[in-house]
Write an enzyme that holds these catalytic residues in place. Structure first.
Site, PDB file in Angstrom:
ATOM      1  N   ASP A 129       3.522   8.247   1.317  1.00 45.11           N
ATOM      2  CA  ASP A 129       3.717   7.188   2.315  1.00 45.11           C
ATOM      3  C   ASP A 129       3.252   7.548   3.723  1.00 45.11           C
ATOM      4  O   ASP A 129       2.761   6.686   4.430  1.00 45.11           O
ATOM      5  CB  ASP A 129       5.210   6.812   2.357  1.00 45.11           C
ATOM      6  CG  ASP A 129       5.465   5.495   3.070  1.00 45.11           C
ATOM      7  OD1 ASP A 129       4.667   4.559   2.880  1.00 45.11           O
ATOM      8  OD2 ASP A 129       6.454   5.403   3.820  1.00 45.11           O
ATOM      9  N   LYS A 171      10.199   5.546   8.865  1.00 44.10           N
ATOM     10  CA  LYS A 171       9.293   4.688   9.638  1.00 44.10           C
ATOM     11  C   LYS A 171       9.507   4.880  11.146  1.00 44.10           C
ATOM     12  O   LYS A 171       8.563   4.875  11.923  1.00 44.10           O
ATOM     13  CB  LYS A 171       9.508   3.218   9.270  1.00 44.10           C
ATOM     14  CG  LYS A 171       9.333   2.919   7.799  1.00 44.10           C
ATOM     15  CD  LYS A 171       7.946   3.250   7.328  1.00 44.10           C
ATOM     16  CE  LYS A 171       7.732   2.810   5.893  1.00 44.10           C
ATOM     17  NZ  LYS A 171       6.398   3.165   5.401  1.00 44.10           N
ATOM     18  N   CYS A 192       1.181  -1.929  -1.802  1.00 44.72           N
ATOM     19  CA  CYS A 192      -0.201  -2.101  -2.290  1.00 44.72           C
ATOM     20  C   CYS A 192      -0.585  -0.939  -3.203  1.00 44.72           C
ATOM     21  O   CYS A 192      -1.753  -0.708  -3.453  1.00 44.72           O
ATOM     22  CB  CYS A 192      -1.175  -2.196  -1.132  1.00 44.72           C
ATOM     23  SG  CYS A 192      -1.093  -3.779  -0.296  1.00 44.72           S
ATOM     24  N   ARG A 217      12.704  -4.343   5.487  1.00 40.48           N
ATOM     25  CA  ARG A 217      12.545  -4.118   6.916  1.00 40.48           C
ATOM     26  C   ARG A 217      12.525  -5.462   7.629  1.00 40.48           C
ATOM     27  O   ARG A 217      12.023  -6.444   7.110  1.00 40.48           O
ATOM     28  CB  ARG A 217      11.241  -3.369   7.210  1.00 40.48           C
ATOM     29  CG  ARG A 217      11.301  -1.898   6.893  1.00 40.48           C
ATOM     30  CD  ARG A 217      10.005  -1.192   7.251  1.00 40.48           C
ATOM     31  NE  ARG A 217       8.912  -1.558   6.379  1.00 40.48           N
ATOM     32  CZ  ARG A 217       7.965  -2.431   6.650  1.00 40.48           C
ATOM     33  NH1 ARG A 217       7.938  -3.030   7.831  1.00 40.48           N
ATOM     34  NH2 ARG A 217       7.017  -2.704   5.791  1.00 40.48           N
ATOM     35  N   ARG A 273      14.540  -0.298  -4.728  1.00 43.07           N
ATOM     36  CA  ARG A 273      13.932   1.018  -4.463  1.00 43.07           C
ATOM     37  C   ARG A 273      14.559   2.129  -5.292  1.00 43.07           C
ATOM     38  O   ARG A 273      15.690   2.018  -5.735  1.00 43.07           O
ATOM     39  CB  ARG A 273      14.121   1.373  -2.979  1.00 43.07           C
ATOM     40  CG  ARG A 273      13.475   0.397  -2.006  1.00 43.07           C
ATOM     41  CD  ARG A 273      12.027   0.708  -1.824  1.00 43.07           C
ATOM     42  NE  ARG A 273      11.351  -0.240  -0.953  1.00 43.07           N
ATOM     43  CZ  ARG A 273      10.263   0.060  -0.253  1.00 43.07           C
ATOM     44  NH1 ARG A 273       9.742   1.266  -0.280  1.00 43.07           N
ATOM     45  NH2 ARG A 273       9.663  -0.859   0.486  1.00 43.07           N
ATOM     46  N   SER A 313       2.375  -1.755   2.892  1.00 42.94           N
ATOM     47  CA  SER A 313       3.494  -1.590   1.966  1.00 42.94           C
ATOM     48  C   SER A 313       3.243  -2.378   0.680  1.00 42.94           C
ATOM     49  O   SER A 313       2.728  -3.501   0.721  1.00 42.94           O
ATOM     50  CB  SER A 313       4.770  -2.113   2.611  1.00 42.94           C
ATOM     51  OG  SER A 313       4.889  -1.584   3.902  1.00 42.94           O
ATOM     52  N   TYR A 333      19.440  -0.860   5.341  1.00 48.32           N
ATOM     53  CA  TYR A 333      18.224  -0.790   4.521  1.00 48.32           C
ATOM     54  C   TYR A 333      17.358   0.420   4.915  1.00 48.32           C
ATOM     55  O   TYR A 333      17.165   0.683   6.111  1.00 48.32           O
ATOM     56  CB  TYR A 333      17.402  -2.090   4.651  1.00 48.32           C
ATOM     57  CG  TYR A 333      16.054  -1.925   3.975  1.00 48.32           C
ATOM     58  CD1 TYR A 333      15.967  -1.878   2.593  1.00 48.32           C
ATOM     59  CD2 TYR A 333      14.894  -1.707   4.715  1.00 48.32           C
ATOM     60  CE1 TYR A 333      14.762  -1.640   1.959  1.00 48.32           C
ATOM     61  CE2 TYR A 333      13.675  -1.473   4.090  1.00 48.32           C
ATOM     62  CZ  TYR A 333      13.620  -1.441   2.706  1.00 48.32           C
ATOM     63  OH  TYR A 333      12.423  -1.203   2.085  1.00 48.32           O
ATOM     64  N   HIS A 380       0.253   5.915   8.197  1.00 48.21           N
ATOM     65  CA  HIS A 380       0.908   5.343   7.016  1.00 48.21           C
ATOM     66  C   HIS A 380       0.010   5.629   5.797  1.00 48.21           C
ATOM     67  O   HIS A 380      -0.617   4.720   5.259  1.00 48.21           O
ATOM     68  CB  HIS A 380       1.070   3.831   7.246  1.00 48.21           C
ATOM     69  CG  HIS A 380       1.989   3.150   6.287  1.00 48.21           C
ATOM     70  ND1 HIS A 380       1.952   1.790   6.078  1.00 48.21           N
ATOM     71  CD2 HIS A 380       2.974   3.618   5.486  1.00 48.21           C
ATOM     72  CE1 HIS A 380       2.876   1.460   5.188  1.00 48.21           C
ATOM     73  NE2 HIS A 380       3.504   2.537   4.815  1.00 48.21           N
TER      74      HIS A 380
END
Ligand code: OXD
Ligand code: MN
Length: 592
Positions: free
Chosen positions: A284, A213, A257, A76, A376, A255, A204, A233
């Site tokens: 997510d 998002k 974690c 991102r 990913r 993100s 992406y 989130h």
């Protein structure tokens, strides 16, 4: 311009908008997608022909394909992401802002004729279970087959979405184009007042799969603020006890974690034997709303995982590994000689050679990593061995606890419980984490990331905090709010807590606290478990290590509280008075 209708478009507002956008972008043809298997096969075949995707070993990874991004387009780009509200102040100090008129003009210049020689795909999609009053419909236009194939995993798309929309004009207008993938002509713009997203110059995931998002968090948070619900989130996970009762937890981490790992956690053997089970509802994003029973209910708006591959192993996440054995899109991982995939942190020895994420020959001696750190996998949630039977329930699931967390080497104990909802909001608003590779920029720097929403807020952060306070008073039995930190280290930099499946022990304490059972000691920041409150059966942690994990260091916390003030200055006048009051009271607790 040729128009191919695989679905019948009776909705006039959709047809009109698609026509206008096609007029701007000038594709050779417009294809309305129906979301069928046949369509998937046709598009995959086309993308294989152009090299946009590659086929993986169909015996070992049936239905799996590989995509390599442009090397300048692998994460991102927060500095190119804008909230375009009429008044600058409405976007707040944590967002980049652009005047909507200027943004439309600037992006229209880039979109103009950008799809000549290409096809524009029109994808109707639902975020949220079909038929749920919380779900939202979007229409995404894109010139990328890779995006279409991802959207069919991540959302409920095609016929089902058009059916849900009916003749309504309430849909999010999502225009996406790759243009020339030039970072200087890349913009991800949100127009919350128009329920519109325009994203250009990136392929992406976080920039291009506009349901995720952009819609589910940025536009979603804006809608939630005006309509009385919350877009967060957060992962959603169900914990089943040996009596067969399931309690649900929603947890927000920045993100990379470990949200996906926690959502698919496998209980350690001692707890598994006792009958504990873990069920995945989402990894997510959570949409939360007050239910008629006075509790907060959550749905996962997504239908798939767009997970970080590096670090995924049979130790960190066996359920993810099982999920991605079929029908998965792998992006920017290492492709092995036998047409299977590999990444750093996977089990076993690295392969002797392969093709890295940049398309170059790779061996373990290469300087470059085999997989990009933000490589990913995109896989359907229905394939996850731990998928919850409730993931598609239009009503969602009732939430017992909200957990905030970050990656902190120091300061934050393994777990603590806030004093009440308002204090919990303060804990979320001031949470911080070390930055990771999910966004471009420096890695490992501590930054404040309120509720893990810093990059995903669609409006002013101060108003967002107030919205959280307001939601607390709307819900008669709000969830209890906790903070966790799996990443605390000792003096030599070694993690103190084993993490992964063992995190269940912390979640069990959290649920015990929700039932007024678990033992806790009051500290100035809230309740931490007493030395003996966590079930540590079967893991070797010394008393001293447990003490360190749970320690609340006065000096560190005085510094921490002082640094909150720096963050408050950034939020400015819109910071709710309640935040200042709680800060004053916490500071007071540390005076003595
Ligand atoms: C994600 C992110 O992709 O947070 O989920 O970056
Ligand atoms: Mn995320």
């Amino acid at each position: 311009m040729k128009v191919e209708n695989h679905v019948s478009i009776e909705n006039k507002a959709v047809a009109k908008w698609v026509e206008e956008m096609a007029e701007l972008c000038q594709p050779d043809q417009v294809v309305y997608c129906d979301g069928s298997e046949k369509e998937k096969e046709r598009l995959t075949h086309q993308a294989l022909t152009t090299g946009e995707v590659e086929l993986l070993n169909q015996e070992k990874l049936p239905g799996c394909i590989y995509h390599r991004s442009n090397p300048n387009d692998v994460a991102r780009t927060e500095h190119l992401t804008f909230i375009c509200t009429r008044k600058k102040d409405d976007a707040g100090p944590t967002n980049n802002w652009m005047d909507p008129k200027e943004a439309y003009e600037k992006l229209a210049d880039i979109f103009k004729d950008s799809m000549k020689g290409r096809t524009m795909y029109a994808i109707a999609f639902i975020m949220g279970p079909a038929g749920s009053p919380l779900s939202k419909v979007g229409i995404q236009l894109t010139d990328s087959i890779y995006v279409v194939l991802n959207m069919r995993i991540m959302t409920r798309m095609g016929q089902v979405a058009l059916k849900q929309l009916g003749s309504s004009d309430h849909f999010t207008k999502c225009l996406h184009g790759k243009a020339d993938l030039n970072i200087d002509r890349r913009f991800i713009c949100h127009f919350p007042e128009d329920n519109t997203i325009w994203s250009v110059g990136s392929g992406y995931g976080g920039n291009a799969l506009l349901g995720k998002k952009c819609l589910a968090l940025r536009i979603g948070s804006y809608l939630g603020h005006t309509q009385g619900w919350m877009a967060e989130h957060m992962l959603i996970v169900g914990i089943e006890n040996p009596q067969g009762e399931i309690r649900y937890i929603a947890a927000a981490f920045p993100s990379q974690c470990g949200k996906t790992n926690l959502a698919m956690l496998v209980p350690p053997d001692v707890l598994k034997k006792k009958g504990y089970k873990v069920w995945t509802v989402g990894d997510d994003i959570a949409w939360l709303q007050p239910g008629p029973d006075g509790r907060l209910w959550a749905v996962n708006p997504e239908a798939g995982f767009f997970g970080v591959a590096p670090g995924t192993s049979s130790k960190s996440n066996p359920n993810a590994l099982a999920t991605i054995q079929r029908n998965t899109i792998f992006t920017n991982v290492l492709k092995k000689q036998d047409g299977t995939v590999w990444w750093e942190g996977m089990d076993g020895e690295p392969p002797a050679e392969g093709i890295n994420w940049k398309g170059e020959h790779w061996t373990p001696a290469s300087k470059e990593k085999g997989a990009h750190p933000n490589a990913r996998f995109t896989a359907p949630i229905s394939q996850c061995p731990s998928v919850s039977s409730e993931y598609d329930n239009p009503k969602g699931v009732p939430i017992s606890a909200i957990v905030f967390g970050g990656r902190r080497a120091r300061v934050a104990p393994l777990v603590y419980e806030s004093m009440n909802w308002d204090h919990g909001v303060y804990v979320g608003a001031t949470m911080a984490s070390e930055t990771t590779a999910a966004a471009t920029g420096q890695v490992g720097v501590v930054r404040r990331d309120p509720m893990a929403m810093l990059p995903f807020l669609g409006y002013h952060a101060g108003d967002y905090f107030q919205h959280w306070f307001n939601m607390g008073s709307k819900v008669k039995n709000p969830p209890k709010i906790f903070h966790v930190n799996w990443f605390r280290t000792d003096e030599s930099g070694k993690y103190l807590w084993p993490g992964f499946g063992e995190n269940l022990r912390v979640l069990l304490w959290i649920l015990e606290r929700c039932e007024k059972k678990g033992k806790g000691t009051q500290t100035p920041i809230g309740f931490v478990p007493t030395q003996d409150a966590l079930n540590l059966e079967g893991i070797s942690l010394t008393g001293a290590q447990v003490e360190k994990l749970l320690h609340v260091d006065k000096n560190e916390w005085r510094e921490e509280l002082a640094s909150h003030v720096e963050f408050f200055k950034k939020i400015g006048e819109c910071l709710p008075k309640k935040i200042r009051e709680i800060h004053a009271s916490l500071t007071n607790h540390f005076q003595s």
